[in-house]
Design an enzyme around this catalytic site. Structure first.
Site, PDB file in Angstrom:
ATOM      1  N   LYS A  34       0.898  -1.183   0.139  1.00  0.00           N
ATOM      2  CA  LYS A  34      -0.028  -0.014  -0.111  1.00  0.00           C
ATOM      3  C   LYS A  34       0.894   1.329  -0.012  1.00  0.00           C
ATOM      4  O   LYS A  34       1.948   1.183   0.415  1.00  0.00           O
ATOM      5  CB  LYS A  34      -0.774  -0.025   1.180  1.00  0.00           C
ATOM      6  CG  LYS A  34      -0.161   0.072   2.731  1.00  0.00           C
ATOM      7  CD  LYS A  34      -1.068  -0.192   3.709  1.00  0.00           C
ATOM      8  CE  LYS A  34      -0.328  -0.152   4.969  1.00  0.00           C
ATOM      9  NZ  LYS A  34      -1.073  -0.890   6.248  1.00  0.00           N
ATOM     10  N   TYR A 247      15.616  30.401   8.474  1.00  0.00           N
ATOM     11  CA  TYR A 247      14.179  31.159   8.815  1.00  0.00           C
ATOM     12  C   TYR A 247      14.281  31.325  10.587  1.00  0.00           C
ATOM     13  O   TYR A 247      14.601  30.275  11.358  1.00  0.00           O
ATOM     14  CB  TYR A 247      13.226  30.279   8.513  1.00  0.00           C
ATOM     15  CG  TYR A 247      12.623  30.400   7.146  1.00  0.00           C
ATOM     16  CD1 TYR A 247      12.365  31.831   6.565  1.00  0.00           C
ATOM     17  CD2 TYR A 247      12.727  29.515   6.348  1.00  0.00           C
ATOM     18  CE1 TYR A 247      11.897  31.905   5.418  1.00  0.00           C
ATOM     19  CE2 TYR A 247      12.198  29.708   4.841  1.00  0.00           C
ATOM     20  CZ  TYR A 247      11.832  30.869   4.550  1.00  0.00           C
ATOM     21  OH  TYR A 247      11.498  31.236   3.164  1.00  0.00           O
TER      22      TYR A 247
HETATM   23  C1  PLP Z   1      -0.280  -1.697   6.912  1.00  0.00           C
HETATM   24  C2  PLP Z   1      -0.987  -3.025   7.276  1.00  0.00           C
HETATM   25  C3  PLP Z   1      -0.013  -4.036   7.256  1.00  0.00           C
HETATM   26  C4  PLP Z   1       1.244  -4.100   7.230  1.00  0.00           C
HETATM   27  O1  PLP Z   1       1.787  -3.672   8.433  1.00  0.00           O
HETATM   28  P1  PLP Z   1       3.506  -3.531   8.686  1.00  0.00           P
HETATM   29  O2  PLP Z   1       3.736  -3.099  10.151  1.00  0.00           O
HETATM   30  O3  PLP Z   1       4.222  -2.705   7.839  1.00  0.00           O
HETATM   31  O4  PLP Z   1       3.979  -5.130   8.602  1.00  0.00           O
HETATM   32  C5  PLP Z   1      -0.734  -5.369   7.736  1.00  0.00           C
HETATM   33  N1  PLP Z   1      -1.850  -5.362   7.736  1.00  0.00           N
HETATM   34  C6  PLP Z   1      -2.818  -4.270   7.905  1.00  0.00           C
HETATM   35  C7  PLP Z   1      -4.381  -4.346   8.170  1.00  0.00           C
HETATM   36  C8  PLP Z   1      -2.273  -3.150   7.518  1.00  0.00           C
HETATM   37  O5  PLP Z   1      -2.994  -1.844   7.527  1.00  0.00           O
END
Ligand code: PLP
Length: 348
Positions: A34, A247
């Protein structure tokens, strides 16, 4: 180039293999790609993982799933958080597998789906009793049952045990082909009772395992960061003692200093919170950020840098966990925060 990231294909491959080797061969590894694979590039990363044998991938939304399909990914794709009415036609059209998180939607489902159970995280997922859930999904094309932990790395808390118990009660009443609960942390710290028959690693694929709190078992996953983020030195100059930098004049030179100005700022994803506190790596040396991080530029102590040299904002020796600590955030946020204008290249 002003600023760019280098993603190591071999690191992604090795990290996937490390996860694969850490769990039994009967368990599917479903890498989570994702958010553009935590900025590592979902298409390229998915191709590497598919070539390594991954049969499932997980994304957050339908758009991400469609993009993978259109780039030729043939693996099953689980869409974890986008069961919106306007997207439902896409699941069949692009053979994406939705995660459904309400019993009303489950009862109306037209395609194989995974049901998300809110076992105590208080986010997406059904919270009804095991009996109600079991009744609602009967006769529907349910294929998987899943949940997600809120505090998996915290061994001072009993929240994970409570979540597992609640999920197990549901699992006993509903038999599905797939059962999954674990992201990176329960894999790395070997919470085997939470592995089901699919695990969902994201962070580990990109080379990270967050540290655990309390009396945790040793981290059993050896992975390495796949992403290195670099920026070019635009200018180097000498300033006198007592000069104000950037800044707000947040930094005052205690002595005459040589400073270097980097071609990257918070619009590239360098957290503004690193103003006066972050460090970058140059020729094996850590050089401090001086003054405020600005939109397109960041000033550092120059060391022996010259115009045109590259410094490492993030990578081996100065990874996302370190940057996150200095910025008061988490490594996930640092990785996902690298902006699209930062060019991405792949290396072996
Ligand atoms: C993002 C996510 C993962 C992966 O999590 P990591 O900590 O990056 O391994 C797994 N399951 C769900 C439902 C997620 O949203």
């Amino acid at each position: 180039m002003r600023s760019w990231i280098e993603v190591s294909r071999s690191a992604i491959r090795d990290n996937y293999r490390a996860v694969r080797a850490a769990v039994e061969s009967s368990i599917e590894v479903m890498p989570v790609v994702k958010a553009d694979a935590y900025r590592h590039g979902a298409e390229e990363v998915s191709k590497i993982l598919e070539a390594e044998g991954a049969r499932w991938l997980a994304v957050s939304n339908t758009e991400e799933g469609i993009a993978l399909r259109q780039s030729g990914i043939g693996a099953r794709i689980l869409v974890m958080a986008d069961y919106l009415p306007e997207n439902r036609a896409f699941f069949a059209d692009f053979s994406l597998t939705p995660v459904i998180h309400s019993l009303v939607d489950a009862a109306a489902a037209q395609v194989p789906y995974h049901l998300k159970v809110d076992s105590g995280m208080g986010r997406l997922g059904v919270r009804e009793s095991a009996e109600e859930i079991s009744r609602a999904v009967r006769g529907t094309p349910i294929e998987g049952l899943m949940t997600h932990f809120a505090s998996a790395a915290n061994y001072e808390s009993k929240q994970t045990e409570a979540q597992i118990a609640r999920f197990d009660a549901i699992r006993k009443l509903i038999s599905t082909q797939y059962v999954h609960l674990s992201s990176t942390i329960p894999i790395a710290y070997r919470r085997t009772e939470a592995w089901g028959n699919i695990v969902r690693p994201g962070h580990a694929i990109f080379g990270y395992v967050s540290p655990a709190r309390g009396d945790a078992p040793a981290n059993a996953l050896r992975v390495r960061p796949a992403l290195t983020w670099k920026a070019t030195v635009l200018s180097v100059k000498d300033v006198e003692a007592d000069a104000l930098i950037g800044y707000g004049g947040m930094f005052r030179t205690p002595k005459p200093m040589r400073i270097a100005i980097l071609a990257a700022g918070y619009a590239d994803g360098i957290p503004h919170r690193l103003s006066n506190r972050g460090k970058v790596l140059a020729n094996g040396r850590k050089l401090p950020i001086l003054g405020a991080v600005s939109m397109d530029l960041t000033t550092i102590e120059a060391g022996d840098l010259r115009v045109g040299d590259a410094v490492t904002l993030l990578g081996q020796g100065n990874d996302a966990q370190e940057m996150a600590r200095a910025a008061g955030t988490i490594s996930y946020d640092v990785l996902c925060g690298i902006r699209a204008r930062v060019k991405r290249i792949y290396v072996d």
